[in-house]
Write an enzyme that holds these catalytic residues in place. Structure first.
Site, PDB file in Angstrom:
ATOM      1  N   HIS A  13       0.835  -1.202   0.000  1.00  0.00           N
ATOM      2  CA  HIS A  13       0.000   0.000   0.000  1.00  0.00           C
ATOM      3  C   HIS A  13       0.873   1.256   0.000  1.00  0.00           C
ATOM      4  O   HIS A  13       0.623   2.202  -0.764  1.00  0.00           O
ATOM      5  CB  HIS A  13      -0.905  -0.018   1.233  1.00  0.00           C
ATOM      6  CG  HIS A  13      -1.730   1.214   1.413  1.00  0.00           C
ATOM      7  ND1 HIS A  13      -3.004   1.353   0.892  1.00  0.00           N
ATOM      8  CD2 HIS A  13      -1.463   2.386   2.048  1.00  0.00           C
ATOM      9  CE1 HIS A  13      -3.478   2.540   1.199  1.00  0.00           C
ATOM     10  NE2 HIS A  13      -2.561   3.191   1.901  1.00  0.00           N
ATOM     11  N   GLU A  14       1.907   1.267   0.842  1.00  0.00           N
ATOM     12  CA  GLU A  14       2.783   2.436   0.894  1.00  0.00           C
ATOM     13  C   GLU A  14       3.545   2.612  -0.420  1.00  0.00           C
ATOM     14  O   GLU A  14       3.718   3.735  -0.904  1.00  0.00           O
ATOM     15  CB  GLU A  14       3.756   2.307   2.071  1.00  0.00           C
ATOM     16  CG  GLU A  14       3.096   2.192   3.442  1.00  0.00           C
ATOM     17  CD  GLU A  14       2.181   3.357   3.782  1.00  0.00           C
ATOM     18  OE1 GLU A  14       2.294   4.417   3.139  1.00  0.00           O
ATOM     19  OE2 GLU A  14       1.346   3.202   4.687  1.00  0.00           O
ATOM     20  N   HIS A  40       1.504   4.404  -2.926  1.00  0.00           N
ATOM     21  CA  HIS A  40       1.510   5.870  -2.824  1.00  0.00           C
ATOM     22  C   HIS A  40       2.694   6.458  -3.584  1.00  0.00           C
ATOM     23  O   HIS A  40       2.581   7.520  -4.214  1.00  0.00           O
ATOM     24  CB  HIS A  40       1.578   6.301  -1.363  1.00  0.00           C
ATOM     25  CG  HIS A  40       0.274   6.252  -0.640  1.00  0.00           C
ATOM     26  ND1 HIS A  40      -0.884   6.811  -1.139  1.00  0.00           N
ATOM     27  CD2 HIS A  40      -0.061   5.718   0.567  1.00  0.00           C
ATOM     28  CE1 HIS A  40      -1.873   6.637  -0.274  1.00  0.00           C
ATOM     29  NE2 HIS A  40      -1.402   5.962   0.760  1.00  0.00           N
ATOM     30  N   GLU A  96      -6.072   6.749  -1.487  1.00  0.00           N
ATOM     31  CA  GLU A  96      -6.015   5.543  -0.668  1.00  0.00           C
ATOM     32  C   GLU A  96      -6.489   4.319  -1.443  1.00  0.00           C
ATOM     33  O   GLU A  96      -5.898   3.240  -1.353  1.00  0.00           O
ATOM     34  CB  GLU A  96      -6.852   5.728   0.603  1.00  0.00           C
ATOM     35  CG  GLU A  96      -6.314   6.774   1.561  1.00  0.00           C
ATOM     36  CD  GLU A  96      -4.905   6.461   2.028  1.00  0.00           C
ATOM     37  OE1 GLU A  96      -4.526   5.276   2.068  1.00  0.00           O
ATOM     38  OE2 GLU A  96      -4.173   7.411   2.357  1.00  0.00           O
TER      39      GLU A  96
END
Length: 271
Positions: A144-145, A148, A207
């Site tokens: 997930h990071e 980004h 997100e």
């Protein structure tokens, strides 16, 4: 990219802050796009407003990372450090973003949280790592990071803040002087605000995009994408039992996230 004087010379948009930000995110505010300050992001399949350069963001990210390492206590637990490096390196390789000098540091805190800077520096808190049940769930967090970073969400958000006139003064100081004293304020724009208590959350769109990209990186790294659903559900359960974990404080934790995640996993044919 625009200099401060060029930015000041841009035509002013007469609308409320909320409407301007919504318009920028949706790509419906055109005066800035007309200046050529948008860029196509292949990872997302859409164009983004970009008023700050990668070099500027990288410099500020490096300073923010150094400040974080000075303010936080780094864990000496060899098992946690090995796990962070093991899972992180696989996700980084799967993401294809070899231009970054990826680094995964475990901070010795009960806080259930993690964050990333655009230069590939990932902060993982012991509390969050102890919450994950296996490498697959930790891969959910790191994926997930990394999403980004691939999504250039920090750059886009910083550009939106500048364009809306919310951070013009801050940008002028930070980009002209780029000193460590400004790192705390810029950390909010860069998405690491929890470290400094100055949080400007990513948008819901960011997100959900990071979720989608993170699942793809998990699959490429031979982790089980199905574990991402279990992880996010456990985070939501914790939130319902009391105060939400810090990792959820800026994240959509509602059914929309679960629906989007399950839909993407089905569409990709992930087990």
């Amino acid at each position: 990219m625009l200099s401060q004087s060029e930015f000041d010379a841009l035509p002013k948009v007469r609308m409320g802050r909320r409407e301007l930000l919504a318009g920028l995110a949706a790509g419906t505010v055109f005066p800035f796009a007309a200046t050529g300050c948008t860029a196509e992001n292949p990872a997302l399949g859409r164009r983004q407003l970009m008023l700050v350069s990668d070099d500027q963001i990288a410099q500020l990210s490096d300073q923010t990372w150094q400040a974080a390492r000075q303010r936080e206590r780094v864990s000496n637990d060899p098992a946690l450090r090995r796990q962070a490096d093991r899972v992180g390196s696989r996700i980084a390789n799967a993401s294809g973003m070899s231009q970054h000098a990826w680094e995964f540091v475990v901070f010795d805190s009960d806080e259930v949280n993690a964050w990333v800077l655009p230069n590939g520096k990932v902060g993982l808190y012991r509390g969050l790592m102890e919450t994950t049940r296996n490498d697959d769930q930790l891969a959910t967090v790191i994926g997930h990071e990394a999403g980004h970073v691939a999504g250039r969400h920090a750059q886009e958000r910083a550009s939106q803040q500048m364009a809306a006139g919310m951070a013009t003064g801050l940008a002028a100081v930070a980009l002209d002087q780029a000193d460590v004293q400004n790192a705390g304020a810029w950390a909010g724009v860069l998405g690491a605000g929890l470290t400094f208590g100055v949080l400007l959350p990513y948008s819901r769109r960011h997100e959900l995009e990071a979720d989608r990209l993170g699942v793809d990186y998990m699959a490429r790294a031979n982790y089980r994408p199905s574990e991402s659903v279990i992880f996010w559900q456990s985070m939501m359960d914790q939130s319902q039992r009391g105060a939400p974990p810090a990792f959820l404080s800026t994240h959509p934790s509602d059914q929309e996230r679960m629906n989007a995640l399950n839909s993407h996993i089905r569409s990709r044919g992930y087990a």
